[in-house]
Design an enzyme around this catalytic site. Structure first.
Site, PDB file in Angstrom:
ATOM      1  N   GLU A  43       0.841  -1.203   0.000  1.00  0.00           N
ATOM      2  CA  GLU A  43       0.000   0.000   0.000  1.00  0.00           C
ATOM      3  C   GLU A  43       0.876   1.253   0.000  1.00  0.00           C
ATOM      4  OE1 GLU A  43      -2.837   2.557   3.016  1.00  0.00           O
ATOM      5  OE2 GLU A  43      -2.814   0.374   3.266  1.00  0.00           O
ATOM      6  N   THR A  75      -4.997   6.390   1.895  1.00  0.00           N
ATOM      7  CA  THR A  75      -5.287   7.785   2.231  1.00  0.00           C
ATOM      8  C   THR A  75      -6.075   8.473   1.108  1.00  0.00           C
ATOM      9  OG1 THR A  75      -3.097   7.754   3.301  1.00  0.00           O
ATOM     10  CG2 THR A  75      -4.324   9.808   3.407  1.00  0.00           C
ATOM     11  N   LYS A 135     -10.960  -1.699   7.247  1.00  0.00           N
ATOM     12  CA  LYS A 135      -9.717  -1.419   7.958  1.00  0.00           C
ATOM     13  C   LYS A 135     -10.046  -0.852   9.333  1.00  0.00           C
ATOM     14  CE  LYS A 135      -7.171   2.307   7.208  1.00  0.00           C
ATOM     15  NZ  LYS A 135      -6.221   3.283   6.617  1.00  0.00           N
TER      16      LYS A 135
END
Length: 212
Positions: A43, A75, A135
């Site tokens: 990621e 993000t 998450k």
């Protein structure tokens, strides 16, 4: 790679580096070292002005030099940015929170969507909007006991934990033992990156511990 294959890879290779650097060459060396250590899910994060430029180049590196690896972007907070990264080749989209418009883009493009959540209500809402995995963030705030408690009413939800997970056998045993399917590893993983051989050996030892 299909969405199902990507989700299967996240679960089968559940150590996910979470990384950003504005320098492409540095980022390239990091991702290749991770690959050689056994990482197959990476990621990169959208946390700087050069994020898109570096990510686009890294996608090409992964395609050409890291067979079997997937690279996603983290993000992400709005639909437009999600669309841009998907167009560049992002295999999955990760969020610090939950933005419905990002979910809409991922569902429309058939791309794995992993929104950040904390409460059971947020988890159920994410699933209803099309999330493929959630998450738990920040993990260090809620603790592993919280993940274990979630498994009672939510035994089949794919859960990634990010924040507070350390690259140690004790930490991984705690989180996977609580029911996490995957974990995101940030700065703690990269603090010893100066020695590439030790870095790769460390990753290999962690995989050997969780997948003996």
């Amino acid at each position: 790679m299909t969405k199902t294959a990507i989700l299967d890879l996240i679960v089968s290779k559940p150590l996910v580096p979470v990384y950003y650097n504005a320098d492409f060459e540095t980022s390239k060396s990091v991702i290749k070292a991770c690959y050689e250590g056994g990482i197959r899910v990476f990621e990169f994060t959208n946390r700087g002005e050069k994020a898109k430029e570096v990510f686009g180049k890294l996608v090409e590196v992964v395609k050409a030099e890291c067979p079997g690896m997937i690279i996603g972007i983290g993000t992400i907070v709005d639909g437009k940015t999600a669309e841009e990264y998907i167009a560049m080749g992002a295999d999955f989209i990760v969020q610090p929170g939950l933005t419905p418009e990002v979910g809409e883009v991922c569902v429309a493009k058939n791309v794995v969507w992993i929104p950040g959540v904390m409460t059971p209500t947020e988890i159920y809402r994410a699933l209803a909007l099309g999330a493929d995995c959630v998450k738990i963030f920040p993990g260090n705030v809620v603790g592993s006991g919280y993940v274990k408690a979630l498994r009672g009413p939510m035994p089949d939800v794919k859960i990634m934990v990010t924040g507070g997970v350390e690259p140690t056998e004790a930490s991984l045993k705690e989180w996977f033992g609580a029911g996490a399917n995957a974990v995101g590893l940030g700065s703690q993983l990269f603090k010893d990156f100066g020695n590439l051989d030790e870095f790769k050996t460390k990753i290999k030892s962690l995989f050997a511990f969780i997948q003996p």
